[in-house]
Design an enzyme around this catalytic site. Structure first.
Site, short mmCIF file in Angstrom:
data_model
loop_
_atom_site.label_atom_id
_atom_site.label_comp_id
_atom_site.label_asym_id
_atom_site.label_seq_id
_atom_site.Cartn_x
_atom_site.Cartn_y
_atom_site.Cartn_z
N GLY A 47 0.83 -1.20 0.00
CA GLY A 47 0.00 0.00 0.00
C GLY A 47 0.87 1.25 0.00
O GLY A 47 2.05 1.18 0.33
N GLN A 69 2.85 9.94 1.88
CA GLN A 69 4.21 9.39 1.87
C GLN A 69 5.04 9.90 0.70
O GLN A 69 6.27 9.82 0.73
CB GLN A 69 4.16 7.85 1.82
CG GLN A 69 3.59 7.24 3.09
CD GLN A 69 3.48 5.74 2.95
OE1 GLN A 69 2.51 5.23 2.39
NE2 GLN A 69 4.47 5.02 3.46
N CYS A 112 6.35 -0.35 7.27
CA CYS A 112 5.96 0.86 6.54
C CYS A 112 7.11 1.30 5.65
O CYS A 112 8.26 1.29 6.09
CB CYS A 112 5.61 1.97 7.54
SG CYS A 112 5.06 3.49 6.75
N LEU A 113 6.78 1.66 4.43
CA LEU A 113 7.83 2.12 3.50
C LEU A 113 8.48 3.40 4.01
O LEU A 113 9.61 3.70 3.63
CB LEU A 113 7.22 2.35 2.10
CG LEU A 113 6.70 1.08 1.41
CD1 LEU A 113 5.97 1.44 0.13
CD2 LEU A 113 7.83 0.10 1.14
N HIS A 120 -3.97 1.36 8.21
CA HIS A 120 -2.60 1.90 8.18
C HIS A 120 -2.50 3.07 7.19
O HIS A 120 -1.94 4.12 7.52
CB HIS A 120 -1.65 0.75 7.81
CG HIS A 120 -0.21 1.13 7.62
ND1 HIS A 120 0.81 0.68 8.43
CD2 HIS A 120 0.40 1.89 6.67
CE1 HIS A 120 1.96 1.16 7.99
NE2 HIS A 120 1.76 1.90 6.93
N GLU A 121 -3.08 2.89 6.01
CA GLU A 121 -3.00 3.95 4.98
C GLU A 121 -3.86 5.15 5.37
O GLU A 121 -3.47 6.30 5.15
CB GLU A 121 -3.46 3.43 3.61
CG GLU A 121 -2.73 2.20 3.08
CD GLU A 121 -1.22 2.33 3.09
OE1 GLU A 121 -0.69 3.46 3.16
OE2 GLU A 121 -0.56 1.28 3.03
N HIS A 131 -1.99 7.36 7.64
CA HIS A 131 -1.06 8.26 6.94
C HIS A 131 -1.78 9.54 6.49
O HIS A 131 -1.24 10.64 6.64
CB HIS A 131 -0.48 7.58 5.70
CG HIS A 131 0.68 6.68 5.97
ND1 HIS A 131 1.84 7.10 6.60
CD2 HIS A 131 0.90 5.38 5.65
CE1 HIS A 131 2.70 6.09 6.67
NE2 HIS A 131 2.15 5.02 6.10
O1 GNR Z 1 4.15 -2.61 2.45
C1 GNR Z 1 3.58 -2.49 3.53
N1 GNR Z 1 3.34 -3.59 4.28
C2 GNR Z 1 2.53 -3.59 5.41
C3 GNR Z 1 2.57 -4.71 6.22
C4 GNR Z 1 1.77 -4.79 7.35
C5 GNR Z 1 0.92 -3.75 7.64
C6 GNR Z 1 0.88 -2.61 6.84
C7 GNR Z 1 1.68 -2.54 5.73
S1 GNR Z 1 1.58 -1.14 4.69
C8 GNR Z 1 3.18 -1.16 4.01
C9 GNR Z 1 3.31 -0.09 2.95
C10 GNR Z 1 3.15 1.27 3.58
O2 GNR Z 1 3.98 1.80 4.25
N2 GNR Z 1 2.01 1.86 3.41
O3 GNR Z 1 1.78 3.04 4.00
NI NI Z 2 3.02 3.09 5.75
#
Ligand code: GNR
Ligand code: NI
Length: 167
Positions: A46, A51, A91-92, A133-134, A137
């Site tokens: 995601g 980001q 998270c990236l 999670h997204e 952000h």
């Molecule tokens: O790539 C991603 N893997 C992930 C794994 C577990 C819970 C959430 C994520 S999201 C993350 C990509 C990202 O940072 N999205 O904002």
């Molecule tokens: Ni993230």
């Protein structure tokens, strides 16, 4: 093709609250395309516009193994949520850190697709985790905010140090 630069925690720009998209037009579709390419390039499941330093309510996701089922969520809202699950998150914007976070187990959301059409989605498990999670952000939140202050400080120090030595 455009691979966008992903902001790294504790970059303060990750704290910006995203604004709703007023019209799903070609500029938004180009953003979606570039974000999708950036997500695939970074091997993420995601990516939120926050980001890549664009403060609009746009999310792209792909949880498929084949990486061929991109999803777009514009102006998402959670209508219902139920239960609790704990999943290891990464998270990236927080490279190479993983920690368990508690989230709702199932959610029902409403969002717009890249044509501006409204749709509803019922999600559970990892899909529900990823959406929450997204959406965090877009609200200026990062998953490390749920960890202890001690862990947050350790992660901050390492990433700041790494950023300095990579300059
Ligand atoms: O790539 C991603 N893997 C992930 C794994 C577990 C819970 C959430 C994520 S999201 C993350 C990509 C990202 O940072 N999205 O904002
Ligand atoms: Ni993230």
């Amino acid at each position: 093709m455009a691979i966008l630069e992903i902001l790294v925690y504790p970059d303060q720009r990750l704290r910006t609250v995203a604004k709703p998209v007023e019209a799903v037009d070609d500029s938004i579709r180009l953003l979606v395309k570039d974000m999708t390419e950036t997500m695939y390039d970074a091997n993420g499941i995601g990516l939120a516009a926050t980001q890549v330093d664009v403060h609009k309510q746009v999310i792209v996701m792909d949880l498929s193994d084949e990486r061929n089922q991109p999803r777009v969520l514009i102006n998402p809202t959670i209508n219902e949520q139920d239960g609790e699950q704990e999943h290891d998150e990464g998270c990236l914007s927080v490279p190479e850190y993983y920690a368990p976070v508690k989230r709702a187990e199932s959610i029902i959301i409403t969002a717009l697709d890249e044509q501006g059409e409204i749709y509803q989605l019922e999600a559970e498990g990892l899909l529900a985790v990823c959406i929450q999670h997204e959406m965090d952000h877009l609200a200026g939140k990062v998953f490390v905010d749920y960890l202890s202050r001690l862990k947050q400080d350790r992660i901050k120090k390492k990433l700041v140090k790494r950023a300095r030595t990579n300059d």
